[in-house]
Design an enzyme around this catalytic site. Structure first.
Site, PDB file in Angstrom:
ATOM      1  N   ALA A 239      43.896  63.366  14.405  1.00  0.00           N
ATOM      2  CA  ALA A 239      42.701  64.194  14.485  1.00  0.00           C
ATOM      3  C   ALA A 239      42.973  65.508  15.219  1.00  0.00           C
ATOM      4  O   ALA A 239      44.078  65.759  15.716  1.00  0.00           O
ATOM      5  CB  ALA A 239      41.586  63.415  15.173  1.00  0.00           C
ATOM      6  N   HIS A 240      41.938  66.330  15.295  1.00  0.00           N
ATOM      7  CA  HIS A 240      42.104  67.666  15.879  1.00  0.00           C
ATOM      8  C   HIS A 240      42.461  67.613  17.368  1.00  0.00           C
ATOM      9  O   HIS A 240      42.075  66.716  18.095  1.00  0.00           O
ATOM     10  CB  HIS A 240      40.858  68.533  15.656  1.00  0.00           C
ATOM     11  CG  HIS A 240      39.572  67.959  16.179  1.00  0.00           C
ATOM     12  ND1 HIS A 240      38.350  68.471  15.828  1.00  0.00           N
ATOM     13  CD2 HIS A 240      39.303  66.928  17.019  1.00  0.00           C
ATOM     14  CE1 HIS A 240      37.395  67.793  16.440  1.00  0.00           C
ATOM     15  NE2 HIS A 240      37.958  66.852  17.158  1.00  0.00           N
ATOM     16  N   ASN A 241      43.266  68.614  17.762  1.00  0.00           N
ATOM     17  CA  ASN A 241      43.661  68.826  19.156  1.00  0.00           C
ATOM     18  C   ASN A 241      44.595  67.753  19.712  1.00  0.00           C
ATOM     19  O   ASN A 241      44.797  67.681  20.920  1.00  0.00           O
ATOM     20  CB  ASN A 241      42.431  68.935  20.067  1.00  0.00           C
ATOM     21  CG  ASN A 241      41.517  70.074  19.683  1.00  0.00           C
ATOM     22  OD1 ASN A 241      40.527  69.871  18.977  1.00  0.00           O
ATOM     23  ND2 ASN A 241      41.850  71.284  20.101  1.00  0.00           N
TER      24      ASN A 241
END
EC number: 2.3.1.191
Length: 349
Positions: A239-241
């Protein structure tokens, strides 16, 4: 591929026990050996196949001692599994390399295309993209605006790399992988959910391999980072980050929720799940289907959901099947204790 047993032994710094001139032109599993094939034995569970295999030669560890007579030629090496990998890499490097741009591909005029690149049918390379020497884009690959692809990197059919992402050198990304799609970011409001624009990117460093249909989401801001030497199996979701440290390996269906970070040299089994905003240290091993809800110290080995130290999980797994009977026994004991209390109470009167 066609080598003699002696040529293979010389290349692998090993020795031949048997016929050094036997010619080998293919690989085969030891249990499915055929004439002209090379097999390997690295796991003692498969030793019994050695005495019946039809392969003409078998890679074995230097210190291997057969328990029965062996008909096939043995090539003794320091480590049979590592030697097999070395040899297969050599054979793979001998394959003819594709070059040129297919007439149905689109490469934006702003893209400087090295002479030795390959761009397959219906591939699309957007404005401002950068392609390194010797890279290969197979049919139907999409490379977004401003994407950089390093030298010698291979993108197999239907790989999608969204705008602004960076792929390092000597990477391999298998079919259907999506690099840089929006992270799952929505802000709840009275009417439902408002999308939070994902304005960051994905950075994949050198020597990374990514399996088929794996998805790595772009960051909200800054970058989702896959560090050097990481190996991801099929159907992994990052997922993001998030960040994944150098030389970490994930088996299929591992999932990382947003802003979680994994250290270097970790090993995750299939279907491991990480909740968001946690940190996993270096050299952590997680067994299949382990679920993490909190930070994990370096050097840990965990199993279960929620994840617990391996020794504790093994002890608990012995108890789990007994829980239904234990529950009944506890209920019976509680009933007996209640009856005894009632008897004691009556006796006092």
């Amino acid at each position: 591929m066609e080598f003699t047993a002696q040529q293979i032994a010389d290349y692998l710094h090993g020795s031949v026990e048997g016929n050094p001139k036997v010619r080998l032109h293919d690989f085969a599993k030891i249990e499915e050996g055929r004439s002209g094939c090379l097999s390997f034995l690295a796991n003692a569970k498969y030793e019994h196949y050695l005495y019946q295999t039809q392969s003409d030669a078998v890679l074995v560890n230097q210190d291997f001692e057969p328990r029965e007579s062996v008909k096939t030629t043995l090539i003794r090496v320091p480590n049979a599994y590592t030697a097999l990998a070395q040899l297969m890499q050599l054979v793979d490097s001998m394959k003819p390399q594709r070059k040129g741009v297919d007439s149905t591909a689109f490469v934006h005029p702003s893209v400087i295309l090295p002479d030795d690149c390959y761009v397959g049918a219906f591939a699309y390379v957007s404005e401002g993209a950068s392609l390194g020497t010797g890279c290969s884009l197979y049919p139907h690959v999409y490379v977004g605006s401003g994407v950089s692809v390093g030298e010698g990197t291979i993108l197999y059919p239907h790989v999608t790399v969204y705008d602004g992402c960076s792929i390092g050198s000597r990477c391999v990304i298998h079919s259907g992988a999506v690099i840089g799609a929006d992270g799952f970011g929505f802000a709840p409001n009275a009417e439902g959910y408002s999308k939070i624009p994902q304005l960051g990117n994905v950075i994949i460093e050198d020597d990374v391999e990514i399996g088929a249909n794996t998805c790595i989401d772009r960051a909200v801001m800054d970058s989702t980072i896959i560090h050097r030497g990481v190996k991801l199996d099929n159907l992994v979701q990052i997922a993001h980050n998030c960040s994944v440290g150098s030389h970490t390996v994930f088996a299929a269906q591992v999932g990382m929720a947003g802003s979680s970070h994994v250290g270097e040299w970790c090993q995750f089994g299939g279907q491991v799940g990480l909740s968001g905003h946690i940190k996993v240290g270096d050299r952590v091993s997680l067994g299949g289907q382990t679920g993490l809800l909190s930070n994990v110290k370096s050097g840990s080995t965990l199993l279960g959901s929620p994840g617990m130290p391996l020794r504790d999980m093994l002890r608990a797994s012995v108890i789990f099947p007994k829980l239904p009977d234990m529950s009944l026994r506890i209920e019976q004991l509680e009933k007996e204790i209640s009856e005894l209390k009632e008897i004691c109470k009556n006796n006092k009167h």
